[in-house]
Design a protein around this motif. Structure first.
Motif, PDB file in Angstrom:
ATOM      1  N   ASN A   9       0.819  -0.968   0.034  1.00 61.26           N
ATOM      2  CA  ASN A   9       0.167  -0.085   0.213  1.00 61.26           C
ATOM      3  C   ASN A   9       0.720   1.207   0.016  1.00 61.26           C
ATOM      4  O   ASN A   9       0.403   2.247  -0.748  1.00 61.26           O
ATOM      5  N   LEU A  10       1.815   1.195   0.672  1.00 66.51           N
ATOM      6  CA  LEU A  10       2.850   2.433   1.072  1.00 66.51           C
ATOM      7  C   LEU A  10       3.500   2.662  -0.554  1.00 66.51           C
ATOM      8  O   LEU A  10       3.636   3.948  -1.147  1.00 66.51           O
ATOM      9  N   ARG A  11       4.129   1.626  -1.246  1.00 60.37           N
ATOM     10  CA  ARG A  11       4.678   1.636  -2.475  1.00 60.37           C
ATOM     11  C   ARG A  11       3.540   2.192  -3.474  1.00 60.37           C
ATOM     12  O   ARG A  11       3.847   3.151  -4.267  1.00 60.37           O
ATOM     13  N   PHE A  12       2.413   1.721  -3.359  1.00 65.93           N
ATOM     14  CA  PHE A  12       1.239   2.491  -4.241  1.00 65.93           C
ATOM     15  C   PHE A  12       1.161   3.649  -4.025  1.00 65.93           C
ATOM     16  O   PHE A  12       0.901   4.415  -4.972  1.00 65.93           O
ATOM     17  N   MET A  13       1.194   4.147  -2.878  1.00 70.24           N
ATOM     18  CA  MET A  13       0.665   5.449  -2.491  1.00 70.24           C
ATOM     19  C   MET A  13       1.980   6.528  -3.133  1.00 70.24           C
ATOM     20  O   MET A  13       1.566   7.399  -3.370  1.00 70.24           O
ATOM     21  N   GLU A  14       3.221   5.909  -2.920  1.00 73.23           N
ATOM     22  CA  GLU A  14       4.445   6.523  -3.342  1.00 73.23           C
ATOM     23  C   GLU A  14       4.246   6.695  -4.892  1.00 73.23           C
ATOM     24  O   GLU A  14       4.474   7.751  -5.522  1.00 73.23           O
ATOM     25  N   ALA A  15       3.872   5.659  -5.636  1.00 75.16           N
ATOM     26  CA  ALA A  15       3.665   5.647  -6.817  1.00 75.16           C
ATOM     27  C   ALA A  15       2.673   6.772  -7.416  1.00 75.16           C
ATOM     28  O   ALA A  15       2.677   7.506  -8.374  1.00 75.16           O
ATOM     29  N   LEU A  16       1.432   6.724  -6.757  1.00 71.01           N
ATOM     30  CA  LEU A  16       0.200   7.571  -6.966  1.00 71.01           C
ATOM     31  C   LEU A  16       0.664   9.132  -6.663  1.00 71.01           C
ATOM     32  O   LEU A  16       0.485  10.089  -7.317  1.00 71.01           O
ATOM     33  N   LEU A  17       1.559   9.332  -5.629  1.00 71.70           N
ATOM     34  CA  LEU A  17       2.030  10.776  -5.271  1.00 71.70           C
ATOM     35  C   LEU A  17       2.820  10.986  -6.574  1.00 71.70           C
ATOM     36  O   LEU A  17       3.102  12.126  -7.004  1.00 71.70           O
ATOM     37  N   HIS A  76      -1.620  12.413   2.474  1.00 71.84           N
ATOM     38  CA  HIS A  76      -2.257  12.126   3.861  1.00 71.84           C
ATOM     39  C   HIS A  76      -2.121  10.638   4.239  1.00 71.84           C
ATOM     40  O   HIS A  76      -1.886  10.403   5.392  1.00 71.84           O
ATOM     41  N   ARG A  77      -2.189   9.860   3.382  1.00 68.37           N
ATOM     42  CA  ARG A  77      -2.341   8.227   3.743  1.00 68.37           C
ATOM     43  C   ARG A  77      -0.681   8.065   3.925  1.00 68.37           C
ATOM     44  O   ARG A  77      -0.510   6.839   4.530  1.00 68.37           O
ATOM     45  N   LEU A  78       0.363   8.767   3.408  1.00 66.56           N
ATOM     46  CA  LEU A  78       1.617   8.437   3.536  1.00 66.56           C
ATOM     47  C   LEU A  78       1.928   8.945   5.068  1.00 66.56           C
ATOM     48  O   LEU A  78       3.152   8.854   5.407  1.00 66.56           O
ATOM     49  N   GLY A  79       0.985   9.915   5.557  1.00 68.27           N
ATOM     50  CA  GLY A  79       1.295  10.408   7.072  1.00 68.27           C
ATOM     51  C   GLY A  79       2.336  11.640   6.838  1.00 68.27           C
ATOM     52  O   GLY A  79       3.082  12.106   7.865  1.00 68.27           O
ATOM     53  N   ARG A  80       2.330  12.421   5.546  1.00 73.47           N
ATOM     54  CA  ARG A  80       3.353  13.412   5.581  1.00 73.47           C
ATOM     55  C   ARG A  80       2.216  14.667   5.836  1.00 73.47           C
ATOM     56  O   ARG A  80       0.906  14.648   5.594  1.00 73.47           O
ATOM     57  N   PRO A  81       3.056  15.761   5.938  1.00 72.81           N
ATOM     58  CA  PRO A  81       2.219  16.904   6.218  1.00 72.81           C
ATOM     59  C   PRO A  81       1.454  17.406   4.882  1.00 72.81           C
ATOM     60  O   PRO A  81       2.303  17.369   3.554  1.00 72.81           O
TER      61      PRO A  81
END
Length: 83
Positions: A9-17, A76-81
């Motif tokens: 999920n984190l890898r997906f969110m990084e790619a989405l970002l 938000h999903r990655l917990g970043r500001p």
């Protein structure tokens, strides 16, 4: 099992970002270009091109908004500001 799912999920969110950031940059450039075509350069364009520029402005503005929201969700999903 849960750890692997979280990592995926984190890898997906990084790619989405990354995708959202790229789409945001392209959209900003496209909106600026179509606004320049639709307004200051309108007199030098045929009517069909002017209409196309106006329509493209709406489409790229929508793309800009969607990519910005996607960027915010990813952060938000990655917990970043989220700024």
């Amino acid at each position: 099992m849960i750890g692997a799912h979280m990592s995926e999920n984190l890898r997906f969110m990084e790619a989405l970002l990354r995708f959202a950031n790229s789409a945001l940059a392209v959209s900003v450039v496209a909106v600026v270009a179509t606004v320049i075509l639709a307004y200051p350069l309108a007199d030098s364009l045929p009517m069909a091109a002017q209409i196309g520029a106006h329509i493209a402005t709406l489409i790229f503005a929508t793309t800009l908004k969607l990519s910005y929201v996607t960027r915010l969700v990813s952060l938000h999903r990655l917990g970043r500001p989220v700024h």
